[in-house]
Design a protein around this motif. Structure first.
Motif, PDB file in Angstrom:
ATOM      1  N   ALA A 155       0.815  -1.107  -0.117  1.00 45.13           N
ATOM      2  CA  ALA A 155      -0.073   0.262  -0.082  1.00 45.13           C
ATOM      3  C   ALA A 155       0.749   1.283  -0.108  1.00 45.13           C
ATOM      4  O   ALA A 155       0.385   2.200  -0.913  1.00 45.13           O
ATOM      5  N   ASN A 162      -0.081   3.788  -3.426  1.00 41.37           N
ATOM      6  CA  ASN A 162      -1.376   4.448  -3.173  1.00 41.37           C
ATOM      7  C   ASN A 162      -1.711   5.851  -4.050  1.00 41.37           C
ATOM      8  O   ASN A 162      -0.540   5.881  -4.634  1.00 41.37           O
ATOM      9  N   GLY A 196       1.322  -3.698   8.426  1.00 43.32           N
ATOM     10  CA  GLY A 196       0.220  -3.410   7.310  1.00 43.32           C
ATOM     11  C   GLY A 196      -0.793  -4.501   7.401  1.00 43.32           C
ATOM     12  O   GLY A 196      -1.507  -4.920   8.301  1.00 43.32           O
ATOM     13  N   GLU A 247      -3.829  -3.787   1.933  1.00 45.29           N
ATOM     14  CA  GLU A 247      -3.944  -2.665   2.978  1.00 45.29           C
ATOM     15  C   GLU A 247      -4.617  -3.224   4.036  1.00 45.29           C
ATOM     16  O   GLU A 247      -5.650  -4.308   4.038  1.00 45.29           O
ATOM     17  N   THR A 278      -6.925   2.579   4.345  1.00 48.76           N
ATOM     18  CA  THR A 278      -6.693   3.099   3.354  1.00 48.76           C
ATOM     19  C   THR A 278      -6.201   4.751   3.485  1.00 48.76           C
ATOM     20  O   THR A 278      -6.358   5.602   2.210  1.00 48.76           O
TER      21      THR A 278
END
Lengths: 375, 469, 97
Positions: A42, A46, A202, A307, A334
Motif C-alpha cells: 500500500a 497508493n 500493514g 492494505e 486506506t
C-alpha cells in the motif's frame, strides 16, 4: 546465533520506515524486517494524497504533526518526495451535502481545528475550474497536497539506513516469543533479539498481533486506482467526494490518478489482487459526471494495493495490550500515507521515552482486545 | 459486424488472438461442440504471419510465398467451425477468475469464460540503436504487414538491418514485388555459427533447412550484404543516413527507410497481467510462460498457445493451439469426440525440431540488446540507456522499482518495447541474471481504454448498490 | 518510402491536419499516412520529438493520432473510412476533444 538490536520494526511500508528513521535519529539501533521490499504494498502504490481533510477526530493530532514534517521533508530525508501542496478540495454535489460539510467545519472549529475551510461556489470554481457547474461549494484544506508514494517510502528507508538503521528485505517474521528481557523474533533468515518491537506489518499485522495473544479484527482490503496518459494541466488541487467514492489528482507529468477506495479482491499470501471492472466503471462514470473534460481521457493502467482496514476505520497506534515492549502501528484503513512521517516520529518517541506529547487516545489496540496491560 | 452488445455474457471457451494458434484452437473446440468466441483486434484474422490472409491485395501468390497462403486454410476452417469470430475486438483485461475485458467499437464488456486460450503470439524484439525512434525507422515486420495488408512495397532508399529468418523472407518478398533494397546489414555474430553447428543435424531434417538456404541465395544474388557490429540511424526530424561499421571499417548510406529486425519474442503482456508465471529462457533470450504439456499455465483454466508459449513459428503455433483446445474441451465436455492428440503432437515435434539451431544461430548480439549512453531504452517515456544503467548501479534492483524512479515501462506500450532491454540492462549492471531481476509486473488494461469505454461497461444492480456509501 | 503494388480497390478520401489524403479501402490510418509519404504522425509528450509508426502491429504505440476528435488512437488498428478526420497528436493529448 541471534542478531541483536535496540528495536525490531516489522514491516517496511511508510510507517515502518518512518519509525526506523526516527528511532535512528534518537540514537537507537533499529533493525527493520520486510517480507518483500520497502514500499512494495500500500505505501508504494497508493494515490499519494497528503491529506489532513476529512479525517476522523482521533487522527487529527497525528495528521497535523505529520503535516509539519511533510513541509520540511527534504530536510528530513534528503528528497522532496515529489511533494506539492495545492490543497485538497472536498466537492459538494448537492446543497444537502454542503450543509453537512458546514456542520462538520463548525464542529472542528469548536474543537480548535482550523485546517478545514468551507468554500462557496465561486471559490470552488476558482480552485477547481474544471469541476462540473452543478457543484454548490465544498471544503478546502489548503496545506494538503500529494507526493510520490514509492519515492517517499524509499527516501525514508534510505535515510534510515544512512542514520544507522539496518533494513533486511525478503525476510518474513514467523514467530515471536520472550527470551529473558528480550523479544525473540523468528524469521525465514534466522533469529533476531531486541527488547522492543514495533508491529508495522500493514495487511499482515493481525498475524503479528495474534502471535502476541492479542488478535484483532483486521480486514484485508485492496482499494483500486487508475492512471491516465498525460493530459495538459487542467487541475491543481486534489479533489475528493463524500457521497461517492472518488479521489482525483493530476500529477506534474500530466497524468491523472483516479482513486477513491473501490475495492478489488486481495490474495495476501501471494501478493496478488484481482480488479473489479464494474466498480472501476462506476469510478469512470463518477469522473465523467464531475469533470466533463475527461470523457476521452485514456486509462493506461489500473492496480490495487493490499492494505489493512479496521472495523472503525481508524488505525491501531500505541502500546500492546498484552506484551511489554511491543508497540503497534498498523491498520491505517486506506488513509495512512499522509500519517506516515508523523506517526513514525511519535512512535519513536513512545518507544524511546515511554510516552508521547501527541494525543493518540482512542487509537489503542485495547479497543479491540479489552485486555488491560499486565502491571 | 458484431457489436459489444451482441456478445453473450459467457462462453465456454474464449480464444484471444486470431493468428494460427487461435484459429486452430477455436476451430477444434467449436467443432467439438464447445461454445467458442475468438477475439482479435485487427480488421481480419491471421495474426501477423498470416496478416490479411482473407483480404490481401497481393494476389500473385509467388510474391508472399507458399507458407503464407497456408494460412487461408486455417482461416476457412475457423470460419466454418461455428466459432464466433469477432474482429476489431481488443481484449484489455484477463484475470484468474477468467473474466475477459474486451472492447468493440469503443464499447466495453466483461465476459465470463469457462476456459481461456491466450494466443496473442509474438512481437519483434526491441532493437535499441542510436536514432531508432526517428521517423523512417521501422521494423521489418511493419514493412511485411504493409505489404500483406495494403500491398505497399518499399520504394526509395531502403536498408534492412538485423538477423533472423524474417529479415531474409521480407527481403525476398520485397524483391519479388518489385521493391528495391540498397543493402542488408547482417548483425548475426560470427560465433553464433560455432554454437549452432552442433544442432545442425536436427535442423537439416526440418522443412526450414531447404527453404532457408533458398531464400538466402535468392536475396544475396541481388542485394549487397554487410556484416556489422554497430549501427546508428542519423537524422534530426527523420532518418537521413544509416552509419554502420564492420570489418570493412565505418560506412554511411543515405536512407529514407531503415528496417530493423532481430527476431521475435513472446508478447507477454496479457498473460503477465493475468498472473501467469514466466521464466527467463536463456536460449531464446526472453521470458516465456511456465506451461504444462497441454500448454496450461500457472493460472488454472488459462492456457497459452502459439508463439506466446515460446517462439516456434506459425505451423507449430497451429498444433499448439489444437493441443490447448483439446485440453479445454476435455475439461468442459468430457464426452466430446476429439481428433487424435498423438498425431498432432508428432507434427508439433517435427516443427520444433531444428528450433535449437535457429535459436543459436539467430541469437542477437549483446551490443544490440544492451544499449548505452543516450540511446533510448524506453521509447514512450524517452528514458535513455544511461539513465537505466546509472539507476541500476545506484542500487535499483529490478524493473518495478525502476519504473517508479524513471517512469520506464509506464507509457502506453506498457513495456512491450523496453521490458527486455531494461531487465537485461539491470542484470548486466548488477552482475546477475535476467531471471533474478525479473520483468515488469504488468496490470490491466493491457491496451489503454478511454474513460468513456470503461464508463460504458454494463453495471449490474448489485454492483451499483454495493458501492453506495 | 512506400509505393502501392497496384492501384486497385475503391479510393477513400480522408483528411490529415485538414489536407485531403487519398487512401484505399483496406488501408489502416497508419498505412494511409505512410503511403502518402507523411513523415510523422505525432510528437511525444516528454520532449516533443517527432514520431511515426514503428511496428504497424499495435505494439509500439508510436502511431498514435487523433481520429474524428478522439485522441491517442492507434492508427495501425483503424481501417480508414470516407471523410475520416485525422490529426497529428501534439505532445500531451487534450482531454475533451
Amino acid at each position: 546465533m541471534a542478531r541483536t538490536a535496540d528495536v525490531v520494526v516489522i514491516g517496511g511500508g511508510i510507517h515502518g520506515c518512518s519509525t526506523a528513521l526516527h528511532l535512528a535519529l534518537r540514537g537507537l539501533k533499529p533493525i527493520l524486517i520486510e517480507k518483500d521490499y520497502a514500499g512494495r504494498h500500500a505505501s508504494g502504490v497508493n494515490a499519494g494524497g497528503v491529506r489532513q481533510l476529512a479525517r476522523d477526530l482521533h487522527e487529527i493530532p497525528l495528521s497535523i504533526s505529520s503535516m509539519d514534517i511533510w513541509e520540511r521533508i527534504e530536510e528530513l530525508v534528503g528528497d522532496d518526495c515529489g511533494f506539492g501542496a495545492h490543497g485538497t478540495v472536498l466537492v459538494a454535489e448537492s446543497e444537502d451535502e454542503l450543509a453537512g460539510f458546514r456542520e462538520r467545519v463548525d464542529d472542528l472549529n469548536l474543537r480548535g481545528f482550523v485546517h478545514e475551510e468551507l468554500i462557496d461556489a465561486a471559490e470552488l470554481r476558482r480552485l477547481v475550474p474544471a469541476v462540473s457547474d452543478r457543484c454548490p461549494g465544498g471544503v478546502v484544506s489548503r496545506r494538503d497536497g500529494a507526493a510520490d508514494p514509492f519515492r517517499t517510502t524509499q527516501a525514508f528507508r534510505r535515510r534510515a539506513v544512512e542514520k544507522g538503521a539496518e533494513v533486511i528485505e525478503g525476510v518474513t517474521v514467523t514467530g515471536l516469543s520472550r527470551s529473558g528481557a528480550n523479544w525473540r523474533v523468528e524469521t525465514s533468515a534466522g533469529i533476531f533479539e531486541a527488547p522492543k518491537i514495533v508491529n508495522a506489518a500493514g495487511a499482515w499485522a493481525d498475524r503479528i498481533a495474534a502471535m502476541l495473544g492479542e488478535p484483532v479484527p483486521l480486514a484485508v482490503v485492496a482499494p483500486m486506482l487508475m492512471v491516465t496518459s498525460r493530459l495538459p494541466a487542467f487541475i491543481k488541487p486534489v479533489v475528493i467526494l463524500r457521497g461517492r467514492k472518488l479521489s482525483f489528482k493530476q500529477l506534474d507529468n500530466g497524468t491523472v490518478v483516479i482513486g477513491g477506495g473501490h475495492l478489488s479482491t486481495p490474495y495476501r499470501d501471494s501478493n496478488e489482487t484481482v480488479l473489479d471492472w464494474e466498480k472501476l466503471a462506476i469510478s469512470a462514470r463518477t469522473v465523467w459526471e464531475l469533470f466533463p473534460a475527461m470523457h476521452e481521457a485514456t486509462i493506461v493502467r489500473a492496480w490495487a494495493g493490499i492494505e489493512a482496514y479496521m472495523p472503525d476505520g481508524i488505525p491501531v497506534v500505541g502500546r500492546s495490550s498484552t506484551s511489554e515492549g511491543v508497540f503497534h502501528q498498523f491498520g491505517f484503513s486506506t488513509h495512512g500515507f499522509q500519517l506516515g512521517p508523523g506517526t513514525g516520529a511519535v512512535m519513536a518517541e513512545l518507544v524511546a521515552t515511554g510516552s508521547t506529547n501527541t494525543p493518540i487516545d482512542g487509537l489503542g489496540i485495547e479497543r479491540f482486545t479489552q485486555t488491560p496491560l499486565p502491571r | 459486424m458484431i457489436a459489444a452488445a451482441d456478445l453473450a455474457s459467457s462462453y465456454e471457451l474464449v480464444v484471444i488472438g486470431g493468428g494460427p494458434a487461435g484459429l486452430a484452437a477455436a476451430a477444434l473446440a467449436a467443432r467439438a461442440g464447445v461454445s467458442t468466441v475468438l477475439f482479435d483486434e485487427n480488421p481480419g484474422v491471421g495474426g501477423q504471419i498470416y496478416r490479411a490472409i482473407t483480404s490481401t491485395p497481393v494476389k500473385d501468390r509467388a510474391i508472399l510465398g507458399q507458407d503464407y497462403w497456408e494460412g487461408a486454410a486455417l482461416a476457412d476452417e475457423a470460419k466454418a467451425s461455428g466459432a464466433l469470430i469477432v474482429n476489431g475486438a481488443t481484449v484489455w483485461s484477463l484475470d484468474r477468475q477468467r473474466l475477459v475485458g474486451v472492447s468493440i467499437g469503443g464499447k466495453a464488456r466483461v465476459i465470463e469464460a469457462g476456459r481461456v486460450i491466450i494466443a496473442t503470439g509474438s512481437q519483434e524484439r526491441p532493437f535499441p540503436i542510436p536514432g531508432w525512434t526517428l521517423p523512417g525507422v521501422m521494423t521489418a515486420g511493419a514493412a511485411q504487414t504493409a505489404l500483406k495488408a495494403q500491398g505497399l512495397v518499399v520504394d526509395g532508399r531502403t536498408v534492412m538491418a538485423g538477423s533472423g529468418p524474417l529479415l531474409w523472407l521480407l527481403a525476398a518478398q520485397t524483391l519479388r514485388a518489385g521493391g528495391k533494397i540498397d543493402a542488408i546489414l547482417d548483425t548475426t555474430p560470427r560465433r553464433n555459427w560455432l554454437q549452432a553447428v552442433v544442432h545442425l543435424p536436427d535442423f537439416a531434417l526440418s522443412p526450414y533447412f531447404a527453404k532457408g538456404l533458398a531464400l538466402l541465395r535468392e536475396v544475396r544474388a541481388r542485394v549487397p550484404v554487410h556484416r556489422v557490429g554497430t549501427i546508428e540511424a542519423v537524422g534530426t526530424d527523420r532518418v537521413r543516413e544509416v552509419v554502420f561499421s564492420g570489418s570493412g571499417g565505418t560506412r554511411r548510406l543515405p536512407v529514407d527507410l531503415l528496417l530493423l529486425h532481430q527476431g521475435v519474442v513472446p508478447n507477454v503482456n496479457l498473460a503477465n497481467a493475468a498472473g501467469v508465471a514466466h521464466l527467463w529462457n536463456d536460449r531464446q533470450l526472453c521470458f516465456v510462460p511456465v506451461l504444462d504439456a497441454d500448454f496450461g499455465s500457472s493460472v488454472p483454466g488459462i492456457a497459452v498457445a502459439g508463439d506466446g508459449a515460446g517462439i516456434a513459428g506459425g505451423t507449430a503455433a497451429a498444433e499448439r493451439g489444437r493441443i490447448a483446445a483439446i485440453a479445454a474441451v476435455c475439461a468442459l465436455r468430457p464426452d466430446a469426440t476429439l481428433p487424435d492428440t498423438q498425431a498432432i503432437r508428432q507434427r508439433l515435434q517435427r516443427e520444433e525440431m531444428g528450433r535449437a539451431f535457429l535459436d543459436c544461430l539467430n541469437r542477437p548480439a549483446d551490443a544490440f540488446r544492451l544499449p548505452a549512453g543516450d540511446t533510448i531504452a524506453c521509447r514512450c517515456e524517452e528514458v535513455t540507456a544511461r539513465q537505466v544503467r546509472e539507476t541500476a548501479q545506484m542500487g535499483c534492483e529490478g524493473p518495478n522499482q525502476m519504473k517508479a524512479f524513471l517512469r520506464c515501462g509506464m507509457g502506453p506500450c506498457q513495456g512491450r518495447l523496453c521490458g527486455l532491454t531494461v531487465t537485461e540492462l539491470i542484470a548486466a549492471e548488477r552482475k546477475t541474471t535476467p531471471d533474478e531481476v525479473g520483468y515488469y509486473r504488468l496490470r490491466p488494461p493491457v491496451k489503454p481504454i478511454t474513460l468513456a469505454e470503461l464508463a460504458s461497461l454494463p453495471i449490474s444492480e448489485a454492483e451499483r448498490k454495493a458501492v453506495e456509501r | 518510402m512506400f509505393k502501392r503494388l497496384a492501384d486497385k480497390g475503391p479510393a477513400i478520401a480522408i483528411t490529415v491536419d485538414g489536407k485531403t489524403v487519398n487512401a484505399r479501402a483496406g488501408d489502416t490510418v497508419a498505412a494511409a499516412l505512410l503511403a502518402a509519404g507523411i513523415d510523422h504522425c505525432r510528437t511525444t509528450p516528454v520532449t516533443g520529438a517527432p514520431r511515426a509508426p514503428y511496428c504497424l502491429m499495435g505494439v509500439c504505440f508510436d502511431c498514435l493520432v487523433t481520429v474524428d476528435g478522439v485522441g491517442s488512437r492507434q492508427g495501425c488498428l483503424i481501417p480508414v473510412r470516407d471523410g475520416m478526420k485525422v490529426e497529428t497528436q501534439l505532445g500531451r493529448r487534450e482531454a475533451g476533444r
